[in-house]
Motif scaffolding. Structure first.
Motif, PDB file in Angstrom:
ATOM      1  N   ILE A 211     -32.069 -26.980 -10.057  1.00 29.34           N
ATOM      2  CA  ILE A 211     -32.517 -25.693  -9.986  1.00 29.34           C
ATOM      3  C   ILE A 211     -33.359 -25.425 -11.281  1.00 29.34           C
ATOM      4  CG2 ILE A 211     -31.594 -23.217  -9.227  1.00 29.34           C
ATOM      5  CD1 ILE A 211     -29.224 -24.842  -7.912  1.00 29.34           C
ATOM      6  N   HIS A 212     -33.979 -24.256 -11.370  1.00 30.95           N
ATOM      7  CA  HIS A 212     -34.495 -24.212 -11.856  1.00 30.95           C
ATOM      8  C   HIS A 212     -35.724 -22.537 -12.283  1.00 30.95           C
ATOM      9  CE1 HIS A 212     -37.292 -24.411 -16.455  1.00 30.95           C
ATOM     10  NE2 HIS A 212     -38.470 -24.259 -15.541  1.00 30.95           N
ATOM     11  N   LEU A 213     -35.213 -21.647 -12.648  1.00 34.19           N
ATOM     12  CA  LEU A 213     -35.268 -20.786 -13.391  1.00 34.19           C
ATOM     13  C   LEU A 213     -35.455 -19.246 -12.180  1.00 34.19           C
ATOM     14  CD1 LEU A 213     -38.654 -20.864 -14.848  1.00 34.19           C
ATOM     15  CD2 LEU A 213     -36.454 -20.383 -16.086  1.00 34.19           C
ATOM     16  N   GLU A 214     -33.893 -19.778 -11.399  1.00 40.12           N
ATOM     17  CA  GLU A 214     -33.634 -18.673 -10.070  1.00 40.12           C
ATOM     18  C   GLU A 214     -32.421 -18.046 -10.776  1.00 40.12           C
ATOM     19  OE1 GLU A 214     -35.355 -18.245  -7.820  1.00 40.12           O
ATOM     20  OE2 GLU A 214     -36.580 -20.695  -7.158  1.00 40.12           O
ATOM     21  N   PRO A 215     -32.902 -16.485 -10.752  1.00 35.34           N
ATOM     22  CA  PRO A 215     -31.470 -16.424 -11.059  1.00 35.34           C
ATOM     23  C   PRO A 215     -30.250 -16.093  -9.794  1.00 35.34           C
ATOM     24  CG  PRO A 215     -33.220 -14.142 -10.271  1.00 35.34           C
ATOM     25  CD  PRO A 215     -33.767 -16.294 -10.087  1.00 35.34           C
ATOM     26  N   TYR A 216     -30.419 -16.333  -8.374  1.00 33.23           N
ATOM     27  CA  TYR A 216     -29.334 -16.463  -8.034  1.00 33.23           C
ATOM     28  C   TYR A 216     -29.487 -18.301  -7.336  1.00 33.23           C
ATOM     29  CZ  TYR A 216     -31.648 -13.148  -4.595  1.00 33.23           C
ATOM     30  OH  TYR A 216     -32.625 -13.080  -4.569  1.00 33.23           O
ATOM     31  N   VAL A 217     -28.788 -18.203  -6.807  1.00 31.31           N
ATOM     32  CA  VAL A 217     -29.039 -19.327  -4.900  1.00 31.31           C
ATOM     33  C   VAL A 217     -28.094 -19.162  -3.876  1.00 31.31           C
ATOM     34  CG1 VAL A 217     -27.523 -21.419  -6.350  1.00 31.31           C
ATOM     35  CG2 VAL A 217     -29.154 -21.713  -4.366  1.00 31.31           C
ATOM     36  N   THR A 218     -28.547 -19.243  -2.828  1.00 30.39           N
ATOM     37  CA  THR A 218     -27.887 -18.448  -1.557  1.00 30.39           C
ATOM     38  C   THR A 218     -27.886 -20.229  -1.376  1.00 30.39           C
ATOM     39  OG1 THR A 218     -28.444 -16.326  -1.047  1.00 30.39           O
ATOM     40  CG2 THR A 218     -27.748 -17.874   0.573  1.00 30.39           C
TER      41      THR A 218
END
Length: 234
Positions: A211-218
Motif C-alpha cells: 500500500i503506497h500513498l493511501e491515507p486510509y484503507v477500507t
C-alpha cells in the motif's frame, strides 16, 4: 496505490522439519527487488514439525514478532529469559547483538505454525528483551506500536501493526500514518480499497498487498478473515 503479491509469488522452503513461505528475500530465497519494505525486513509463515527447534543464534538489531497460529512455542535467550506462547498469542523479541535466541515446538505431536516479522530497530532505544501479548477476539487489535499504546507490544521503531479478525461481510477502515503499509491475509478473502485507488484489490488466503500513498484503507472480509495491517511510516 495498492499492489497485490500473491501467495504463488512468494519464496518457499521445505526442509522436512521446517516448512516456510517467504514474502521477502530470506535464507536461500533471494530476489534483489524484494529485500524488504521500508523497515519491514522479513514476513514469513513457518511450520515447525513436532518437537523441532531453532537452535541458539544471534540476529541483527531487529524486533522479531512471532504470532502463533497453531500449537505452542517457547522462546529463550542467553540471558535466561523465556516465554511460552500458544495459539492466539504473540511474543516480541527485542534482539541484542550479544544475546542469542532459540525457539522450540513444545508439542511432540502437533506442528507449530506461526507468522514471523522482523522490523529494523532504532539504535538508541532499548526495550524489554521479551514481551508477550494475548490476542482477544476484537475485530481490530493494535498488536504493536512505538509506545505500547493500549497495552500493545512496544517496538523500537515508528511502526504500527494491527491484527484483524473479521466475520464474513464485515468492513473496517483504518488510517495509515505514513507513505507505506503492508496488508497480509493470514486466512480468508479480502477486498481492499484505498482513498486514492481506482480499483479494489482482492486477496485470498496467504496473499499480501503493498500500500503506497493511501491515507486510509477500507478492508472488507468476503469470508471469515484473519489479517495483519503493518503501517510503515519509516
Amino acid at each position: 496505490m495498492i499492489k497485490s503479491r500473491t501467495v504463488e509469488e512468494c519464496g518457499t522452503a521445505d526442509f522436512g522439519w521446517l516448512k516456510a513461505r517467504y514474502t521477502f528475500s530470506f535464507g536461500h530465497y533471494f530476489d534483489p527487488n524484494l529485500m524488504g519494505y521500508a523497515s519491514l525486513r522479513v514476513l514469513n509463515q513457518e511450520v515447525l514439525a513436532p518437537g523441532a527447534s531453532l537452535q541458539p543464534r544471534t540476529y541483527p538489531r531487529v524486533d522479531i514478532l512471532n504470532l502463533v497460529l497453531q500449537g505452542e512455542a517457547e522462546y529463550r535467550d542467553s540471558e535466561g529469559n523465556s516465554v511460552r506462547v500458544v495459539a492466539g498469542e504473540a511474543a516480541l523479541l527485542s534482539t541484542q547483538s550479544n544475546v542469542s535466541y532459540s525457539e522450540f515446538n513444545l508439542s511432540t505431536t502437533q506442528p507449530l505454525t506461526r507468522m514471523q516479522l522482523w522490523l529494523d530497530a532504532c539504535p538508541l532505544q532499548e526495550n524489554p528483551l521479551i514481551q508477550h501479548i494475548n490476542i482477544n477476539n476484537a475485530s481490530s487489535l493494535l498488536l504493536a506500536s512505538p509506545d505500547g499504546e493500549s497495552g500493545s507490544l512496544q517496538l523500537r521503531q515508528q511502526v504500527w501493526i494491527y491484527h484483524l479478525d473479521l466475520p464474513a461481510g464485515e468492513e473496517i477502515t483504518l488510517p495509515i500514518r505514513g507513505p507505506r503499509a503492508y496488508l497480509q491475509s493470514i486466512h480468508g478473502q479480502i477486498h481492499a480499497l484505498g482513498a486514492e485507488s481506482q480499483d479494489t484489490q482482492r486477496l485470498v488466503c496467504g496473499d499480501g498487498a503493498f500500500i503506497h500513498l493511501e491515507p486510509y484503507v477500507t478492508i472488507t472480509a468476503s469470508t471469515p478473515l484473519r489479517a495483519l495491517l503493518i503501517d510503515l511510516p519509516v
